[in-house]
Design a protein around this motif. Structure first.
Motif, PDB file in Angstrom:
ATOM      1  N   LEU A  79       0.828  -1.200   0.000  1.00 49.86           N
ATOM      2  CA  LEU A  79       0.000   0.000   0.000  1.00 49.86           C
ATOM      3  C   LEU A  79       0.865   1.254   0.000  1.00 49.86           C
ATOM      4  N   ILE A  80       0.469   2.219  -0.797  1.00 53.24           N
ATOM      5  CA  ILE A  80       1.120   3.518  -0.805  1.00 53.24           C
ATOM      6  C   ILE A  80       0.205   4.450  -0.018  1.00 53.24           C
ATOM      7  N   ARG A  81       0.603   4.758   1.204  1.00 53.52           N
ATOM      8  CA  ARG A  81      -0.276   5.461   2.142  1.00 53.52           C
ATOM      9  C   ARG A  81      -0.848   6.763   1.603  1.00 53.52           C
ATOM     10  N   HIS A  82      -0.045   7.575   0.963  1.00 59.25           N
ATOM     11  CA  HIS A  82      -0.552   8.871   0.523  1.00 59.25           C
ATOM     12  C   HIS A  82      -1.552   8.741  -0.630  1.00 59.25           C
ATOM     13  N   TYR A  83      -1.678   7.568  -1.220  1.00 59.37           N
ATOM     14  CA  TYR A  83      -2.741   7.323  -2.197  1.00 59.37           C
ATOM     15  C   TYR A  83      -3.994   6.753  -1.526  1.00 59.37           C
ATOM     16  N   VAL A  84      -3.778   5.907  -0.542  1.00 56.77           N
ATOM     17  CA  VAL A  84      -4.890   5.168   0.060  1.00 56.77           C
ATOM     18  C   VAL A  84      -5.643   5.973   1.113  1.00 56.77           C
ATOM     19  N   TRP A  85      -4.945   6.640   2.011  1.00 58.09           N
ATOM     20  CA  TRP A  85      -5.605   7.281   3.144  1.00 58.09           C
ATOM     21  C   TRP A  85      -6.611   8.361   2.758  1.00 58.09           C
ATOM     22  N   PRO A  86      -6.378   9.178   1.742  1.00 60.65           N
ATOM     23  CA  PRO A  86      -7.418  10.153   1.384  1.00 60.65           C
ATOM     24  C   PRO A  86      -8.735   9.495   0.959  1.00 60.65           C
ATOM     25  N   LEU A  87      -8.663   8.290   0.448  1.00 57.24           N
ATOM     26  CA  LEU A  87      -9.883   7.591   0.053  1.00 57.24           C
ATOM     27  C   LEU A  87     -10.755   7.249   1.261  1.00 57.24           C
ATOM     28  N   GLY A  88     -10.132   7.074   2.421  1.00 55.50           N
ATOM     29  CA  GLY A  88     -10.871   6.717   3.626  1.00 55.50           C
ATOM     30  C   GLY A  88     -11.961   7.721   3.974  1.00 55.50           C
ATOM     31  N   GLY A  89     -11.669   8.989   3.831  1.00 53.13           N
ATOM     32  CA  GLY A  89     -12.676  10.019   4.112  1.00 53.13           C
ATOM     33  C   GLY A  89     -13.863   9.937   3.168  1.00 53.13           C
ATOM     34  N   PHE A  90     -13.583   9.732   1.880  1.00 58.31           N
ATOM     35  CA  PHE A  90     -14.667   9.620   0.902  1.00 58.31           C
ATOM     36  C   PHE A  90     -15.484   8.346   1.118  1.00 58.31           C
ATOM     37  N   ILE A  91     -14.807   7.263   1.485  1.00 56.44           N
ATOM     38  CA  ILE A  91     -15.517   6.013   1.775  1.00 56.44           C
ATOM     39  C   ILE A  91     -16.420   6.201   2.995  1.00 56.44           C
ATOM     40  N   GLY A  92     -15.889   6.837   4.035  1.00 54.27           N
ATOM     41  CA  GLY A  92     -16.684   7.097   5.237  1.00 54.27           C
ATOM     42  C   GLY A  92     -17.874   7.996   4.951  1.00 54.27           C
ATOM     43  N   LEU A  93     -17.648   9.061   4.188  1.00 57.11           N
ATOM     44  CA  LEU A  93     -18.740   9.966   3.826  1.00 57.11           C
ATOM     45  C   LEU A  93     -19.809   9.234   3.006  1.00 57.11           C
ATOM     46  N   GLY A  94     -19.372   8.432   2.060  1.00 58.53           N
ATOM     47  CA  GLY A  94     -20.325   7.657   1.263  1.00 58.53           C
ATOM     48  C   GLY A  94     -21.119   6.670   2.103  1.00 58.53           C
ATOM     49  N   ALA A  95     -20.459   6.069   3.089  1.00 60.44           N
ATOM     50  CA  ALA A  95     -21.143   5.130   3.975  1.00 60.44           C
ATOM     51  C   ALA A  95     -22.209   5.830   4.807  1.00 60.44           C
ATOM     52  N   VAL A  96     -21.881   7.003   5.331  1.00 63.31           N
ATOM     53  CA  VAL A  96     -22.846   7.753   6.147  1.00 63.31           C
ATOM     54  C   VAL A  96     -24.034   8.207   5.301  1.00 63.31           C
ATOM     55  N   VAL A  97     -23.746   8.788   4.133  1.00 62.87           N
ATOM     56  CA  VAL A  97     -24.822   9.255   3.249  1.00 62.87           C
ATOM     57  C   VAL A  97     -25.690   8.071   2.799  1.00 62.87           C
ATOM     58  N   GLY A  98     -25.051   6.956   2.448  1.00 67.24           N
ATOM     59  CA  GLY A  98     -25.801   5.772   2.024  1.00 67.24           C
ATOM     60  C   GLY A  98     -26.663   5.199   3.133  1.00 67.24           C
ATOM     61  N   ALA A  99     -26.153   5.178   4.355  1.00 65.92           N
ATOM     62  CA  ALA A  99     -26.925   4.661   5.481  1.00 65.92           C
ATOM     63  C   ALA A  99     -28.132   5.540   5.776  1.00 65.92           C
ATOM     64  N   ILE A 100     -27.936   6.859   5.719  1.00 66.60           N
ATOM     65  CA  ILE A 100     -29.059   7.777   5.953  1.00 66.60           C
ATOM     66  C   ILE A 100     -30.106   7.623   4.856  1.00 66.60           C
ATOM     67  N   ALA A 101     -29.652   7.524   3.606  1.00 70.14           N
ATOM     68  CA  ALA A 101     -30.585   7.350   2.492  1.00 70.14           C
ATOM     69  C   ALA A 101     -31.331   6.024   2.598  1.00 70.14           C
ATOM     70  N   ALA A 102     -30.654   4.971   3.017  1.00 66.62           N
ATOM     71  CA  ALA A 102     -31.294   3.652   3.139  1.00 66.62           C
ATOM     72  C   ALA A 102     -32.340   3.637   4.251  1.00 66.62           C
TER      73      ALA A 102
END
Length: 148
Positions: A79-102
């Motif tokens: 894993l190249i950390r500086h590529y992977v870690w920024p994705l974590g925020g978008f994944i978390g945001l998508g999970a929260v928005v998806g859970a609220i929508a569901a």
């Protein structure tokens, strides 16, 4: 009888995952939906929430698999950390928005959304260039899918 059916569909899920690179949710979500509605009935709260339960179960399995794969790749230093870690925020945001929508969506909306998702994925896969023959290693992996 339910356990035999679950075992058969578990094998089918493993086979499709090896052959196509996906399969768990495509097999498990409709199966769980049908089994929950058949065993609890349409008037029961479980039957009314069957699609929510099926999609949530599939999502939990994906989260565990993604976590295990990430840990293995981290240990192998892939894993190249500086590529992977920024994705974590978008994944978390998508999970929260998806859970609220569901939570606000009806079971029918979730069901039709899943059907559209299946259709788009099947269309996408049908447009992939299939001119290359399968390699022997891929055929061997398909045999492993039968066992798992």
């Amino acid at each position: 009888m339910f356990y035999v059916l679950l075992a058969c569909f578990g094998c089918l899920s493993g086979i499709t995952a090896v052959l196509f690179g996906f399969g768990g949710g495509f097999v498990v979500v409709p199966l769980l939906y049908r089994m929950l509605t058949a065993s609890h009935g349409a008037d029961d709260p479980v039957g009314q929430s069957a699609m929510h339960i099926a999609v949530a179960t599939s999502t939990c399995v994906m989260i565990v698999n993604a976590l295990i794969a990430t840990v293995k790749h981290h240990r192998a230093r892939n894993l190249i950390r500086h590529y992977v870690w920024p994705l974590g925020g978008f994944i978390g945001l998508g999970a929260v928005v998806g859970a609220i929508a569901a939570m606000g969506a009806s079971s029918e909306v979730i069901r039709y959304g899943f059907i559209v998702y299946l259709g788009v994925t099947i269309l996408d896969l049908s447009l992939i260039n299939m001119s290359e023959p399968a390699r022997p290693a891929e055929i061997g992996y398909a045999g492993v899918g039968l066992i798992t």
